[in-house]
Design an enzyme around this catalytic site. Sequence first.
Site, PDB file in Angstrom:
ATOM      1  N   LEU A  24      13.893  36.874  85.732  1.00  0.00           N
ATOM      2  CA  LEU A  24      14.916  37.893  85.453  1.00  0.00           C
ATOM      3  C   LEU A  24      14.919  38.243  83.968  1.00  0.00           C
ATOM      4  CD1 LEU A  24      17.905  36.471  87.506  1.00  0.00           C
ATOM      5  CD2 LEU A  24      16.567  38.495  88.049  1.00  0.00           C
ATOM      6  N   GLY A  25      14.534  37.307  83.149  1.00  0.00           N
ATOM      7  CA  GLY A  25      14.522  37.561  81.720  1.00  0.00           C
ATOM      8  C   GLY A  25      14.271  36.267  80.981  1.00  0.00           C
ATOM      9  N   SER A  26      14.031  36.398  79.679  1.00  0.00           N
ATOM     10  CA  SER A  26      13.911  35.168  78.920  1.00  0.00           C
ATOM     11  C   SER A  26      14.735  35.293  77.655  1.00  0.00           C
ATOM     12  CB  SER A  26      12.451  34.859  78.613  1.00  0.00           C
ATOM     13  OG  SER A  26      11.805  36.022  78.168  1.00  0.00           O
ATOM     14  N   GLY A  43      16.648  32.991  74.242  1.00  0.00           N
ATOM     15  CA  GLY A  43      16.245  32.121  73.161  1.00  0.00           C
ATOM     16  C   GLY A  43      15.934  30.710  73.625  1.00  0.00           C
ATOM     17  N   GLY A  87      15.166  29.718  76.933  1.00  0.00           N
ATOM     18  CA  GLY A  87      14.282  29.506  78.067  1.00  0.00           C
ATOM     19  C   GLY A  87      14.285  30.722  78.954  1.00  0.00           C
ATOM     20  N   LYS A 138      18.513  29.138  85.140  1.00  0.00           N
ATOM     21  CA  LYS A 138      18.043  29.167  83.756  1.00  0.00           C
ATOM     22  C   LYS A 138      17.271  27.880  83.506  1.00  0.00           C
ATOM     23  CE  LYS A 138      20.099  29.159  79.157  1.00  0.00           C
ATOM     24  NZ  LYS A 138      21.393  29.324  78.500  1.00  0.00           N
ATOM     25  N   ASP A 196      28.084  34.083  70.736  1.00  0.00           N
ATOM     26  CA  ASP A 196      26.979  35.020  70.912  1.00  0.00           C
ATOM     27  C   ASP A 196      27.388  36.170  71.833  1.00  0.00           C
ATOM     28  OD1 ASP A 196      24.511  35.994  70.270  1.00  0.00           O
ATOM     29  OD2 ASP A 196      23.411  34.797  71.731  1.00  0.00           O
TER      30      ASP A 196
END
Length: 671
Positions: free
Chosen positions: A348-350, A352, A354, A371, A467
């Site tokens: 799905l995405g990466s 910072g 993992g 994750k 964040d």
Amino acid sequence: MATFVLLFLLLLSLYASPSSSQLDEFCYTGFHHSKPNLTLNGAALIQKSGVLQLTNETSRLKGHAFYPSPIQFKNSTTKTVSSFSTSFAFSIHPEYPKLGGHGFAFTVAPNKQLSSSLPSQYLGLLNSTDAGNFSNHIFAVEFDTVQDFEFGDINDNHVGVDVNSLVSNASAAAAYFSDDSAKHDLNLKGGTPLFAWIEYDSAANLVNVTLSPTSSKPKIPNLSFPIDLSPIFHDQMYVGFSASTGLLASSHYVLGWSFKMMGESKPLNLASLPSAPGIKKKKTKLIVSLSVASFVFASSSILLALFLLRKFKNREIIESWELEIVPHRYKYQELKQATKNFKDSELLGSGGFGRVYKGTLRNPKIEVAVKRVSHDSKQGIREFVSEISSIGRLRHRNLVQLQGWCRCGGDLLLVYDFMPNGSLDRYLFDTSKCVLSWEQRFKIIKGVASGLLYLHEGYEQIVLHRDVKASNVLLDADMNCRLGDFGLAKLYDHGSNPGTTRVVGTLGYIAPELPRTGRSTTSSDVYAFGALMLEVACGRRPIESRSGPDELVLVDYVWKKWKEGRILDVVDERMNGDYDKGEVVMVLKLGLMCSSYQQSARPSTKQLVSYLDREIEVADVGRATGCPPDERGFEDYLNSYASSSFDKSTNGDRSFMSISTSPITTLGEPR
Ligand SMILES: *[C@@H]1O[C@H](CO)[C@@H](O)[C@H](O)[C@H]1NC(C)=O
Ligand SMILES: *[C@@H]1O[C@H](CO)[C@@H](O)[C@H](O)[C@H]1NC(C)=O
Ligand SMILES: *[C@@H]1O[C@H](CO)[C@@H](O)[C@H](O)[C@H]1NC(C)=O
């Protein structure tokens, strides 16, 4: 003949269980052969023994059991709810006795399905959108074994009166009073049978809830709540039970139940009720087999020994500290299977820390986001565990819910709710996605603010997000937003001074005082949220490398236009002017306020929410902030960063200074 009929009637009244008459009244001493049978749905079933089981020890179940026909609650002439009383015996068996699982509720509802309700903290009664609506017509008495902060629960062992909502109108720690009026604590999830009485007195407009470990009713109720049920009830309503399980599961059993309109419900007697499954039963089995034959005894004891050995072995694998971690611990194999062995196609995405994979769990079949924290990641096991225990306990409709976790050698895995619509930044910047309407944008802003308020003020400790940014705002199937990735959240006790740690965050969202002080605060989260608000309203990144120098830094640009009196110039053109001007201007003003260089000029999270809910009018920014975002502008600010130790290892081609796309920029220890 007459004697025969009389005898027949007598027999009928003796054997008919439950007994019913024109007056709504029934009494179940066990549910197996009783007529009328209950209407069951979800995980609810009647066991062979006659025990009504509402849920088993599986995660995220709902179970409902209702008396099949509606009860006439209102007197047709006066239209007021008549008095009623009910009593029942129940027991709750949690999967992990020390941790518990969600509870159950005696429920009076307009229908028997409650089909759009949610499990977990919603107890199978309501869902996140209808909770609190007057149109629900739901009255419940909850026996809750989880402290849910979103609903302001008082502890993890309480009874509460809930009207149309899961925020209890009144609640009390589970307890009972003995004859000498002494109060004794009662453990709802102890697995032993408990008795409860719920009575409504229509003359006094009073609901009493009484608990006891025995079938004799104490004189003093555990909870009394004055309320007129007439506006809440329809003329006819269904009565029954609703239970749910969450990450942690409990089995909920009802052993017997009696109910009566206008009078006292029949007393129940433990001896005549079926017994809930438990250790006691296994013992009886052993005794029986002993008396039957020694052969059976031998084999059953071997089986029992094997069973205990397996139980023991299982217990060994999970270390005790891991049990303290609230969310469910998954098996590695289960997650490997769910993500097709962490196949790239499921990525799905990466971020910072993992990579995030889509996964489909088999039992129950649900989609999740997994994750995988890479082995060489800077986020070590200590941070990992702190992330699990902190997020696992945070529950809010605008936060991504952590479902569970897994640790296998160097592999650290976190299982989250799957968010079908991905992250907000894609909707703002990816031209292939549909354009978000202002209504959707405003709802997202309000949602994130409310999630942030929960983190800052709603929990027992202050949780700093550290964040906040568009790619951490995720959207569910209905475009409701949820704030995710608490990898950086650190818990601080309310009032204590947050220690200085590494500065983390993403460029463009980092408050100017952060590199100097190295200290994240709620105010630095508010700063980042301000950048996010401007981003959502303008459809532009906080720092846009492709723009001319004037428009490089979004705050400066918005500020410039505000001073020129042309604030609407900055609004995302893709909305084609189709927005509520008042709301847009308010959001932009708030964005500027939050982006103030002076921490004291930024609003608090609570003020933010009040502004967005229009409880307070936003003053003009010039006055409100005291000063504009420092006239030096952002460039000096960026330059001051460049001298500190950036993590420059990330791909940075489409961003400013090769660092701003790095999801997490580690700025090193403060000097
Ligand atoms: C419950 O009763 C209804 C009719 O009274 C019947 O159709 C149904 O099969 C019964 N269910 C069970 C589980 O006995
Ligand atoms: C628990 O109930 C669910 C839903 O009815 C069912 O699918 C599952 O097999 C049950 N699990 C056990 C262990 O009985
Ligand atoms: C919540 O429940 C109501 C009915 O009470 C239903 O209309 C609504 O669609 C449900 N919402 C969700 C998100 O399931």
